[in-house]
Design a protein around this motif. Structure first.
Motif, PDB file in Angstrom:
ATOM      1  N   SER A   1      -5.094   5.861  -8.002  1.00  0.00           N
ATOM      2  CA  SER A   1      -5.610   5.851  -9.278  1.00  0.00           C
ATOM      3  C   SER A   1      -4.741   4.714 -10.274  1.00  0.00           C
ATOM      4  CB  SER A   1      -5.798   7.124 -10.076  1.00  0.00           C
ATOM      5  OG  SER A   1      -6.323   7.155 -11.124  1.00  0.00           O
ATOM      6  N   LEU A   2      -5.613   4.313 -11.113  1.00  0.00           N
ATOM      7  CA  LEU A   2      -4.546   3.441 -12.111  1.00  0.00           C
ATOM      8  C   LEU A   2      -4.813   4.151 -13.384  1.00  0.00           C
ATOM      9  CD1 LEU A   2      -5.980  -0.168 -11.006  1.00  0.00           C
ATOM     10  CD2 LEU A   2      -3.595   1.003 -10.685  1.00  0.00           C
ATOM     11  N   GLU A   3      -5.770   5.088 -13.508  1.00  0.00           N
ATOM     12  CA  GLU A   3      -5.920   6.057 -14.791  1.00  0.00           C
ATOM     13  C   GLU A   3      -5.009   7.389 -14.472  1.00  0.00           C
ATOM     14  OE1 GLU A   3      -7.887   5.306 -17.156  1.00  0.00           O
ATOM     15  OE2 GLU A   3      -8.174   3.330 -16.240  1.00  0.00           O
ATOM     16  N   PRO A   4      -4.715   7.755 -15.632  1.00  0.00           N
ATOM     17  CA  PRO A   4      -3.883   9.166 -15.754  1.00  0.00           C
ATOM     18  C   PRO A   4      -4.901  10.248 -15.053  1.00  0.00           C
ATOM     19  CG  PRO A   4      -3.495   7.956 -17.790  1.00  0.00           C
ATOM     20  CD  PRO A   4      -4.660   7.197 -17.059  1.00  0.00           C
ATOM     21  N   ARG A   5      -4.311  11.020 -14.015  1.00  0.00           N
ATOM     22  CA  ARG A   5      -4.827  12.118 -13.765  1.00  0.00           C
ATOM     23  C   ARG A   5      -3.974  13.373 -13.873  1.00  0.00           C
ATOM     24  NH1 ARG A   5      -6.510  10.980  -7.616  1.00  0.00           N
ATOM     25  NH2 ARG A   5      -4.271  10.602  -7.313  1.00  0.00           N
ATOM     26  N   GLY A   6      -4.800  14.595 -13.795  1.00  0.00           N
ATOM     27  CA  GLY A   6      -4.280  15.656 -14.002  1.00  0.00           C
ATOM     28  C   GLY A   6      -3.241  16.183 -13.154  1.00  0.00           C
TER      29      GLY A   6
ATOM     30  N   LEU B   1      -4.370  19.105 -17.201  1.00  0.00           N
ATOM     31  CA  LEU B   1      -3.978  20.049 -16.211  1.00  0.00           C
ATOM     32  C   LEU B   1      -5.111  19.704 -14.708  1.00  0.00           C
ATOM     33  CD1 LEU B   1      -3.462  23.546 -17.389  1.00  0.00           C
ATOM     34  CD2 LEU B   1      -1.790  21.896 -16.306  1.00  0.00           C
ATOM     35  N   PHE B   2      -6.221  19.221 -15.044  1.00  0.00           N
ATOM     36  CA  PHE B   2      -7.125  19.091 -13.894  1.00  0.00           C
ATOM     37  C   PHE B   2      -7.899  17.951 -13.982  1.00  0.00           C
ATOM     38  CE2 PHE B   2      -6.603  23.725 -14.335  1.00  0.00           C
ATOM     39  CZ  PHE B   2      -6.588  24.250 -13.257  1.00  0.00           C
ATOM     40  N   THR B   3      -8.111  17.246 -12.679  1.00  0.00           N
ATOM     41  CA  THR B   3      -8.867  16.021 -12.506  1.00  0.00           C
ATOM     42  C   THR B   3      -9.614  16.723 -11.602  1.00  0.00           C
ATOM     43  OG1 THR B   3      -7.240  14.465 -13.158  1.00  0.00           O
ATOM     44  CG2 THR B   3      -9.105  13.685 -11.825  1.00  0.00           C
TER      45      THR B   3
ATOM     46  N   LEU C   1       4.322  10.169  -7.190  1.00  0.00           N
ATOM     47  CA  LEU C   1       5.244  10.657  -8.202  1.00  0.00           C
ATOM     48  C   LEU C   1       4.466  10.999  -9.497  1.00  0.00           C
ATOM     49  CD1 LEU C   1       8.233  10.746  -8.798  1.00  0.00           C
ATOM     50  CD2 LEU C   1       8.021   8.189  -9.213  1.00  0.00           C
ATOM     51  N   TYR C   2       3.473  10.089  -9.727  1.00  0.00           N
ATOM     52  CA  TYR C   2       3.064  10.473 -11.109  1.00  0.00           C
ATOM     53  C   TYR C   2       1.384  10.854 -11.252  1.00  0.00           C
ATOM     54  CZ  TYR C   2       7.173   7.957 -12.821  1.00  0.00           C
ATOM     55  OH  TYR C   2       8.455   7.616 -13.065  1.00  0.00           O
ATOM     56  N   ASN C   3       0.845  10.913  -9.901  1.00  0.00           N
ATOM     57  CA  ASN C   3      -0.674  11.178  -9.970  1.00  0.00           C
ATOM     58  C   ASN C   3      -1.521   9.946 -10.119  1.00  0.00           C
ATOM     59  OD1 ASN C   3      -0.582  13.527  -8.508  1.00  0.00           O
ATOM     60  ND2 ASN C   3      -1.104  14.984 -10.368  1.00  0.00           N
ATOM     61  N   PHE C   4      -0.681   8.874 -10.417  1.00  0.00           N
ATOM     62  CA  PHE C   4      -1.484   7.782 -10.641  1.00  0.00           C
ATOM     63  C   PHE C   4      -0.303   6.664 -10.623  1.00  0.00           C
ATOM     64  CE2 PHE C   4      -0.226   8.213 -14.998  1.00  0.00           C
ATOM     65  CZ  PHE C   4      -0.155   6.817 -15.568  1.00  0.00           C
ATOM     66  N   VAL C   5      -0.794   5.327 -10.768  1.00  0.00           N
ATOM     67  CA  VAL C   5       0.163   4.384 -10.783  1.00  0.00           C
ATOM     68  C   VAL C   5       0.169   3.834 -12.108  1.00  0.00           C
ATOM     69  CG1 VAL C   5       0.624   1.917  -9.993  1.00  0.00           C
ATOM     70  CG2 VAL C   5      -0.455   3.594  -8.509  1.00  0.00           C
ATOM     71  N   PRO C   6       1.175   4.029 -13.000  1.00  0.00           N
ATOM     72  CA  PRO C   6       1.176   3.604 -14.515  1.00  0.00           C
ATOM     73  C   PRO C   6       1.076   2.296 -14.768  1.00  0.00           C
ATOM     74  CG  PRO C   6       2.871   5.285 -13.838  1.00  0.00           C
ATOM     75  CD  PRO C   6       2.354   4.685 -12.563  1.00  0.00           C
ATOM     76  N   PRO C   7       0.515   1.658 -15.489  1.00  0.00           N
ATOM     77  CA  PRO C   7       0.349   0.283 -15.736  1.00  0.00           C
ATOM     78  C   PRO C   7       1.652  -0.528 -15.961  1.00  0.00           C
ATOM     79  CG  PRO C   7      -0.458   1.561 -17.681  1.00  0.00           C
ATOM     80  CD  PRO C   7      -0.101   2.356 -16.703  1.00  0.00           C
ATOM     81  N   GLU C   8       2.594   0.125 -16.472  1.00  0.00           N
ATOM     82  CA  GLU C   8       3.965  -0.511 -16.699  1.00  0.00           C
ATOM     83  C   GLU C   8       4.499  -0.966 -15.430  1.00  0.00           C
ATOM     84  OE1 GLU C   8       3.432   2.521 -19.928  1.00  0.00           O
ATOM     85  OE2 GLU C   8       2.956   2.479 -17.780  1.00  0.00           O
TER      86      GLU C   8
ATOM     87  N   LEU D   1       0.720  -1.364  -0.291  1.00  0.00           N
ATOM     88  CA  LEU D   1       0.128   0.023   0.085  1.00  0.00           C
ATOM     89  C   LEU D   1       0.905   1.154  -0.158  1.00  0.00           C
ATOM     90  CD1 LEU D   1      -2.345   1.477   0.033  1.00  0.00           C
ATOM     91  CD2 LEU D   1      -2.771   1.228   2.503  1.00  0.00           C
ATOM     92  N   MET D   2       1.859   1.338   0.756  1.00  0.00           N
ATOM     93  CA  MET D   2       2.873   2.530   1.020  1.00  0.00           C
ATOM     94  C   MET D   2       3.758   2.721  -0.134  1.00  0.00           C
ATOM     95  SD  MET D   2       2.469   1.324   4.114  1.00  0.00           S
ATOM     96  CE  MET D   2       3.726   0.259   4.605  1.00  0.00           C
ATOM     97  N   ILE D   3       3.836   1.492  -0.968  1.00  0.00           N
ATOM     98  CA  ILE D   3       4.641   1.663  -2.254  1.00  0.00           C
ATOM     99  C   ILE D   3       3.759   2.327  -3.299  1.00  0.00           C
ATOM    100  CG2 ILE D   3       5.779   0.231  -4.303  1.00  0.00           C
ATOM    101  CD1 ILE D   3       6.781  -1.642  -1.725  1.00  0.00           C
ATOM    102  N   LEU D   4       2.463   1.802  -3.524  1.00  0.00           N
ATOM    103  CA  LEU D   4       1.462   2.191  -4.401  1.00  0.00           C
ATOM    104  C   LEU D   4       1.164   3.930  -4.215  1.00  0.00           C
ATOM    105  CD1 LEU D   4      -0.995  -0.689  -4.461  1.00  0.00           C
ATOM    106  CD2 LEU D   4       0.801  -0.049  -6.273  1.00  0.00           C
ATOM    107  N   GLN D   5       0.851   4.445  -2.879  1.00  0.00           N
ATOM    108  CA  GLN D   5       0.864   5.506  -2.635  1.00  0.00           C
ATOM    109  C   GLN D   5       1.875   6.487  -3.151  1.00  0.00           C
ATOM    110  OE1 GLN D   5       0.095   4.901   1.568  1.00  0.00           O
ATOM    111  NE2 GLN D   5      -1.993   5.672   1.276  1.00  0.00           N
ATOM    112  N   ASP D   6       3.317   6.139  -2.801  1.00  0.00           N
ATOM    113  CA  ASP D   6       4.476   6.751  -3.186  1.00  0.00           C
ATOM    114  C   ASP D   6       4.448   6.929  -4.749  1.00  0.00           C
ATOM    115  OD1 ASP D   6       4.976   7.058  -0.545  1.00  0.00           O
ATOM    116  OD2 ASP D   6       6.695   5.661  -0.655  1.00  0.00           O
ATOM    117  N   ILE D   7       4.198   5.754  -5.473  1.00  0.00           N
ATOM    118  CA  ILE D   7       4.238   5.833  -6.959  1.00  0.00           C
ATOM    119  C   ILE D   7       3.085   6.985  -7.370  1.00  0.00           C
ATOM    120  CG2 ILE D   7       3.853   4.403  -9.079  1.00  0.00           C
ATOM    121  CD1 ILE D   7       5.273   1.902  -7.609  1.00  0.00           C
ATOM    122  N   ASN D   8       1.911   6.447  -6.778  1.00  0.00           N
ATOM    123  CA  ASN D   8       0.755   7.541  -7.099  1.00  0.00           C
ATOM    124  C   ASN D   8       1.248   8.878  -6.723  1.00  0.00           C
ATOM    125  OD1 ASN D   8      -2.351   7.095  -7.669  1.00  0.00           O
ATOM    126  ND2 ASN D   8      -2.323   8.854  -6.230  1.00  0.00           N
TER     127      ASN D   8
END
Length: 160
Positions: free
Chosen positions: A70-75, A115-117, A36-43, A27-34
């Protein structure tokens, strides 16, 4: 909205290493990746599965359970409008309508320019200042339609 899928694998490895590749820290790893990118990239999912020795289904299960991931790109700017009781009775729906009209998106969507979500949350914990929203982690309270739009417009100007 397309996203730039340039993953900084060194940063991903640093995040995983920070938690000693412990699957209990998923969970913490996913939160940190989220973060970093505002979502968790599928790769990143297969890499996490391999490095943490967990099934991909567990990663998807955890990621979809928590609204903050989020698993979807966000703004670049994530607008979270509080819809808790105090904000609701003070006009949260009017704030949501104003922001939707201004950004030309519905709740849960991202603007074409990336820009925005716009999202809603049940409570932001500052009921006395309602209605409130956050833009990323910046709190804005005592809103009405025009002040909400002014704040969004300021973020638009600063993004240029």
């Amino acid at each position: 909205m397309a996203y730039n899928n340039d993953i900084d694998w060194e940063k991903i490895d640093d995040i995983i290493d920070e938690y000693s590749s412990d699957k209990e820290s998923l969970l913490m790893i996913l939160q940190d990746i989220n973060e970093l990118y505002n979502f968790v990239p599928p790769e990143t999912i297969p890499v996490l599965a391999q490095k943490l020795n967990v099934p991909k289904s567990l990663i998807y299960s955890v990621a979809t359970f928590y609204k903050t991931i989020s698993l979807e790109p966000r703004g670049k700017y994530i607008v979270n409008v509080c819809t808790g009781t105090a904000c609701h009775v003070r006009g949260a729906e009017k704030i949501i309508d104003a922001v939707q009209d201004n950004l030309q998106i519905d709740t849960g969507q991202t603007t074409q320019d990336g820009l925005f979500t716009l999202e809603t949350v049940r409570c932001l914990g500052c009921c006395a200042a309602g209605p409130v929203f956050t833009v990323n982690k910046n709190m804005h309270g005592g809103l009405d339609r025009s002040s909400a739009i002014n704040i969004i417009d300021d973020y638009k100007k600063n993004a240029s």
